[in-house]
Scaffold this motif. Structure first.
Motif, PDB file in Angstrom:
ATOM      1  N   GLY A 147      49.255  68.739  81.176  1.00 60.00           N
ATOM      2  CA  GLY A 147      50.315  68.568  82.164  1.00 60.00           C
ATOM      3  C   GLY A 147      50.536  67.084  82.348  1.00 60.00           C
ATOM      4  N   VAL A 148      51.395  66.723  83.284  1.00 61.19           N
ATOM      5  CA  VAL A 148      51.666  65.302  83.536  1.00 61.19           C
ATOM      6  C   VAL A 148      51.248  64.969  84.958  1.00 61.19           C
ATOM      7  N   GLY A 149      50.456  63.915  85.094  1.00 59.49           N
ATOM      8  CA  GLY A 149      49.988  63.541  86.430  1.00 59.49           C
ATOM      9  C   GLY A 149      50.257  62.087  86.751  1.00 59.49           C
ATOM     10  N   GLU A 167      63.208  55.114  83.374  1.00 60.56           N
ATOM     11  CA  GLU A 167      62.073  54.844  82.476  1.00 60.56           C
ATOM     12  C   GLU A 167      61.035  55.964  82.584  1.00 60.56           C
ATOM     13  N   ASN A 168      60.677  56.295  83.798  1.00 61.98           N
ATOM     14  CA  ASN A 168      59.630  57.305  83.967  1.00 61.98           C
ATOM     15  C   ASN A 168      60.143  58.712  83.672  1.00 61.98           C
ATOM     16  N   SER A 169      61.426  58.966  83.942  1.00 61.38           N
ATOM     17  CA  SER A 169      61.988  60.286  83.615  1.00 61.38           C
ATOM     18  C   SER A 169      62.064  60.458  82.112  1.00 61.38           C
ATOM     19  N   ILE A 213      57.275  61.806  68.367  1.00 65.33           N
ATOM     20  CA  ILE A 213      56.951  62.783  69.419  1.00 65.33           C
ATOM     21  C   ILE A 213      55.664  62.354  70.116  1.00 65.33           C
ATOM     22  N   LEU A 214      55.626  62.484  71.437  1.00 64.59           N
ATOM     23  CA  LEU A 214      54.410  62.127  72.193  1.00 64.59           C
ATOM     24  C   LEU A 214      53.391  63.259  72.089  1.00 64.59           C
ATOM     25  N   GLN A 215      52.302  63.130  72.824  1.00 68.53           N
ATOM     26  CA  GLN A 215      51.203  64.095  72.716  1.00 68.53           C
ATOM     27  C   GLN A 215      51.241  65.135  73.842  1.00 68.53           C
ATOM     28  N   PRO A 216      51.026  66.405  73.519  1.00 65.59           N
ATOM     29  CA  PRO A 216      50.898  67.390  74.602  1.00 65.59           C
ATOM     30  C   PRO A 216      49.564  67.198  75.320  1.00 65.59           C
ATOM     31  N   GLY A 217      49.458  67.752  76.501  1.00 61.95           N
ATOM     32  CA  GLY A 217      48.208  67.632  77.247  1.00 61.95           C
ATOM     33  C   GLY A 217      48.093  68.779  78.220  1.00 61.95           C
ATOM     34  N   VAL A 247      56.294  62.007  89.558  1.00 65.67           N
ATOM     35  CA  VAL A 247      56.934  61.887  90.872  1.00 65.67           C
ATOM     36  C   VAL A 247      58.377  61.363  90.764  1.00 65.67           C
ATOM     37  N   ASP A 248      58.548  60.258  90.030  1.00 64.95           N
ATOM     38  CA  ASP A 248      59.846  59.565  90.034  1.00 64.95           C
ATOM     39  C   ASP A 248      61.040  60.425  89.605  1.00 64.95           C
ATOM     40  N   PRO A 249      60.883  61.343  88.621  1.00 61.42           N
ATOM     41  CA  PRO A 249      62.060  62.138  88.235  1.00 61.42           C
ATOM     42  C   PRO A 249      62.665  62.920  89.404  1.00 61.42           C
ATOM     43  N   HIS A 254      50.985  58.970  89.836  1.00 60.83           N
ATOM     44  CA  HIS A 254      51.858  58.780  90.991  1.00 60.83           C
ATOM     45  C   HIS A 254      53.218  58.282  90.582  1.00 60.83           C
ATOM     46  N   CYS A 255      53.490  58.249  89.250  1.00 66.18           N
ATOM     47  CA  CYS A 255      54.763  57.686  88.800  1.00 66.18           C
ATOM     48  C   CYS A 255      55.573  58.710  88.008  1.00 66.18           C
ATOM     49  N   ILE A 256      55.062  59.084  86.831  1.00 64.59           N
ATOM     50  CA  ILE A 256      55.859  59.942  85.944  1.00 64.59           C
ATOM     51  C   ILE A 256      56.016  61.346  86.518  1.00 64.59           C
ATOM     52  N   PRO A 284      61.879  46.443  90.328  1.00 64.14           N
ATOM     53  CA  PRO A 284      60.763  47.382  90.198  1.00 64.14           C
ATOM     54  C   PRO A 284      59.646  46.798  89.344  1.00 64.14           C
ATOM     55  N   GLU A 285      58.423  47.233  89.626  1.00 67.68           N
ATOM     56  CA  GLU A 285      57.315  46.888  88.728  1.00 67.68           C
ATOM     57  C   GLU A 285      57.269  47.967  87.646  1.00 67.68           C
ATOM     58  N   ARG A 286      56.697  47.626  86.487  1.00 62.14           N
ATOM     59  CA  ARG A 286      56.610  48.625  85.412  1.00 62.14           C
ATOM     60  C   ARG A 286      55.261  48.525  84.715  1.00 62.14           C
ATOM     61  N   VAL A 287      54.224  48.228  85.479  1.00 66.13           N
ATOM     62  CA  VAL A 287      52.912  48.011  84.863  1.00 66.13           C
ATOM     63  C   VAL A 287      52.140  49.316  84.684  1.00 66.13           C
ATOM     64  N   LEU A 288      51.290  49.328  83.666  1.00 65.01           N
ATOM     65  CA  LEU A 288      50.481  50.509  83.370  1.00 65.01           C
ATOM     66  C   LEU A 288      49.133  50.368  84.072  1.00 65.01           C
TER      67      LEU A 288
HETATM   68  N1  SAJ Z   1      50.765  61.937  78.965  1.00 64.72           N
HETATM   69  C1  SAJ Z   1      50.826  63.011  78.084  1.00 64.72           C
HETATM   70  N2  SAJ Z   1      51.178  62.792  76.804  1.00 64.72           N
HETATM   71  C2  SAJ Z   1      51.469  61.539  76.334  1.00 64.72           C
HETATM   72  C3  SAJ Z   1      51.425  60.437  77.232  1.00 64.72           C
HETATM   73  C4  SAJ Z   1      51.055  60.681  78.541  1.00 64.72           C
HETATM   74  O1  SAJ Z   1      50.576  64.167  78.449  1.00 64.72           O
HETATM   75  O2  SAJ Z   1      51.760  61.426  75.132  1.00 64.72           O
HETATM   76  C5  SAJ Z   1      50.403  62.180  80.375  1.00 64.72           C
HETATM   77  C6  SAJ Z   1      49.135  61.459  80.835  1.00 64.72           C
HETATM   78  O3  SAJ Z   1      47.973  62.173  80.490  1.00 64.72           O
HETATM   79  C7  SAJ Z   1      49.366  61.401  82.324  1.00 64.72           C
HETATM   80  C8  SAJ Z   1      50.887  61.213  82.440  1.00 64.72           C
HETATM   81  O4  SAJ Z   1      51.416  61.619  81.204  1.00 64.72           O
HETATM   82  O5  SAJ Z   1      48.991  62.603  82.958  1.00 64.72           O
HETATM   83  C9  SAJ Z   1      51.352  59.819  82.772  1.00 64.72           C
HETATM   84  O6  SAJ Z   1      50.609  58.850  82.057  1.00 64.72           O
HETATM   85  P1  SAJ Z   1      51.247  57.543  81.385  1.00 64.72           P
HETATM   86  O7  SAJ Z   1      50.174  56.776  80.756  1.00 64.72           O
HETATM   87  O8  SAJ Z   1      52.397  57.919  80.535  1.00 64.72           O
HETATM   88  O9  SAJ Z   1      51.904  56.752  82.604  1.00 64.72           O
HETATM   89  P2  SAJ Z   1      51.404  56.178  84.049  1.00 64.72           P
HETATM   90  O10 SAJ Z   1      51.832  57.163  85.091  1.00 64.72           O
HETATM   91  O11 SAJ Z   1      49.998  55.729  84.043  1.00 64.72           O
HETATM   92  O12 SAJ Z   1      52.342  54.856  84.155  1.00 64.72           O
HETATM   93  C10 SAJ Z   1      53.748  54.984  84.061  1.00 64.72           C
HETATM   94  C11 SAJ Z   1      54.281  53.973  83.051  1.00 64.72           C
HETATM   95  N3  SAJ Z   1      55.670  54.301  82.700  1.00 64.72           N
HETATM   96  C12 SAJ Z   1      56.063  54.449  81.428  1.00 64.72           C
HETATM   97  O13 SAJ Z   1      55.330  54.358  80.468  1.00 64.72           O
HETATM   98  C13 SAJ Z   1      57.533  54.751  81.223  1.00 64.72           C
HETATM   99  C14 SAJ Z   1      54.185  52.568  83.627  1.00 64.72           C
HETATM  100  O14 SAJ Z   1      54.799  51.621  82.776  1.00 64.72           O
HETATM  101  C15 SAJ Z   1      54.859  52.532  85.012  1.00 64.72           C
HETATM  102  O15 SAJ Z   1      54.735  51.243  85.613  1.00 64.72           O
HETATM  103  C16 SAJ Z   1      54.156  53.524  85.908  1.00 64.72           C
HETATM  104  O16 SAJ Z   1      54.327  54.815  85.330  1.00 64.72           O
HETATM  105  C17 SAJ Z   1      54.785  53.429  87.291  1.00 64.72           C
HETATM  106  O17 SAJ Z   1      54.174  52.806  88.181  1.00 64.72           O
HETATM  107  O18 SAJ Z   1      55.927  53.858  87.461  1.00 64.72           O
END
Ligand code: SAJ
Length: 401
Positions: A252-254, A206-208, A246-250, A260-262, A256-258, A149-153
């Protein structure tokens, strides 16, 4: 040494990967179903927004090592980098992987390396192995088959493709070794070996994991809203503990990875995946809650001021400082708020896009000047210094310090 690579899929991951491999003077034949994408790439241009990708593609095409096409050719390595969407009801759909594999079936020969990079449900690599060997029985046990798998941001792809560690899992150890030798040619990060099923699950894990952690932050934000506590200050203070992060609230989560993958885990293991499933629910609910909060604030404003307010909806992207709107909670909230509109004026602001097929995009300064209510849906840098005096502010992402 891999002399010729076919990459199947020239999207957000397939194109940067193809360009990277080509810059190592390995001939890459990139395949995409879209003629427009193929023509764009062959002209040395790109169809997606990603820093430094334009230069990499232009030089790879110019050097002759990267060529795009709608059809694959004979090679010694095949890389599957196509999307894995849903079938509905959040069931993963591996038919793109299957079709891509079917297209190369007649080209495969003894000793070839076949790698899946697409995010896939557990067992997909074994399933493709069986598919290939059923259709080409004379090749049974004569191919190298692996998952990596790729894991790039997004936004940092060109750097992370080279420097991130990777997990590589073959259907047997010979396949794993062959795939490691392939990635060693262009990856500087460590290459960790395992079996195909573990590598598939690792990507989903990782994404879950990130989704679950964000859900915790979002749940705290709902509790703090009721308890009249500033959630940003709370998290800042709690994170002073040496073992708390603790991460940051927002909103929601959007993406195509986080977001979706769970579901690839919950669809297959519905009884076991309790926290993963609940995290998806919480993160989806957070966007719904934000839309409700905006609607309630509008009603309160009307009662208090006896006039219909103007509302600025700030941001459409799925995360800060990008132009990608896929699976964006901000888009969901905007849609929901507009559906419930009762004569208010709305200004939709997204500094990273020029225009949108459905929404009129308003300039930041104009929206702030005219709006009574400002709802911050994405923490874009441009929003950090806005003049908020006299406005009702709904800061869902902790933008205003
Ligand atoms: N978000 C929050 N609070 C946070 C961090 C993020 O609400 O503290 C939200 C963001 O606003 C966004 C969502 O989560 O809506 C996802 O953003 P993200 O920056 O966490 O991740 P993606 O989707 O851009 O990229 C992720 C990465 N996975 C991880 O960090 C475990 C990346 O490494 C993966 O390669 C990518 O998914 C993928 O392709 O799977």
């Amino acid at each position: 040494m891999n002399r010729k690579v076919v990459t199947l899929g020239l999207g957000y991951i397939g194109l940067p990967t193809s360009a990277l491999i080509a810059t190592h003077e390995i001939s890459v034949h990139g395949v995409d179903i879209s003629q427009k994408v193929v023509d764009t790439i062959n002209a040395g241009k790109i169809h997606i927004v990603e820093p430094d990708l334009d230069l990499a593609v232009a030089s790879a095409v110019k050097s002759g090592f990267l060529k795009a096409d709608t059809k694959p050719v004979k090679a010694d390595t095949y890389l599957v980098v196509v999307p894995t969407p849903f079938k509905g009801n959040h069931e993963p759909d591996i038919s793109y992987i299957q079709v891509a594999t079917e297209n190369i079936l007649p080209l495969l020969k003894e000793g070839d390396l076949y790698i899946i990079e697409s995010t896939s449900p557990v067992g997909t690599t074994e399933c493709m192995r069986d598919f290939i060997y059923t259709r080409r029985p004379e090749l049974t046990d004569k191919l190298y088959i692996a998952y990596c798998p790729e894991r790039v941001l997004p936004g940092n792809v060109m750097y992370e493709l080279v420097h991130n560690d990777r997990v590589i899992g073959g259907i047997n150890s010979a396949s794993t070794e062959k795939a490691v030798a392939f990635y060693k040619q262009f990856v500087k990060g460590e290459l960790h070996t395992t079996n195909a099923r573990t590598a598939e699950m690792c990507k989903l894990t990782e994404n879950s994991s990130r989704d679950v952690q964000i859900a915790f932050a979002n749940e705290l934000s709902l509790i703090c809203d009721k308890a009249d506590i500033n959630v940003w200050e709370l998290i800042h203070l709690a994170n002073k503990h040496p073992r708390v992060n603790i991460l940051q609230p927002g909103s929601g989560v959007g993406g195509h990875c986080i977001a979706v993958d769970p579901y690839f885990i919950t669809a297959e293991f519905p009884r076991e995946a309790q926290i993963i499933s609940k995290a998806r629910e919480i993160n989806n609910y957070k966007a719904f809650w934000c839309a409700e909060k905006i609607a309630n604030t509008i009603r309160d404003f009307e009662v208090k001021h006896n006039k219909t307010p103007s509302v600025a909806l700030m941001g459409l992207a799925f995360k800060p400082n990008i132009d990608d709107l896929r699976e964006s909670p901000a888009v969901y909230i905007t849609q929901k708020v507009l559906q419930q509109a009762k004569g208010e004026t709305y200004f939709i602001v997204e500094p990273n896009v020029e225009e949108h097929p459905y929404y009129k995009i308003t300039k930041l300064e104009e929206a702030i000047e005219k709006a009574d209510i400002v709802a911050l849906l994405v923490a874009h840098n441009e929003f950090k210094d806005i003049a908020i005096n006299g406005k009702v502010i709904l800061d869902f992402c902790g933008v205003i310090k």
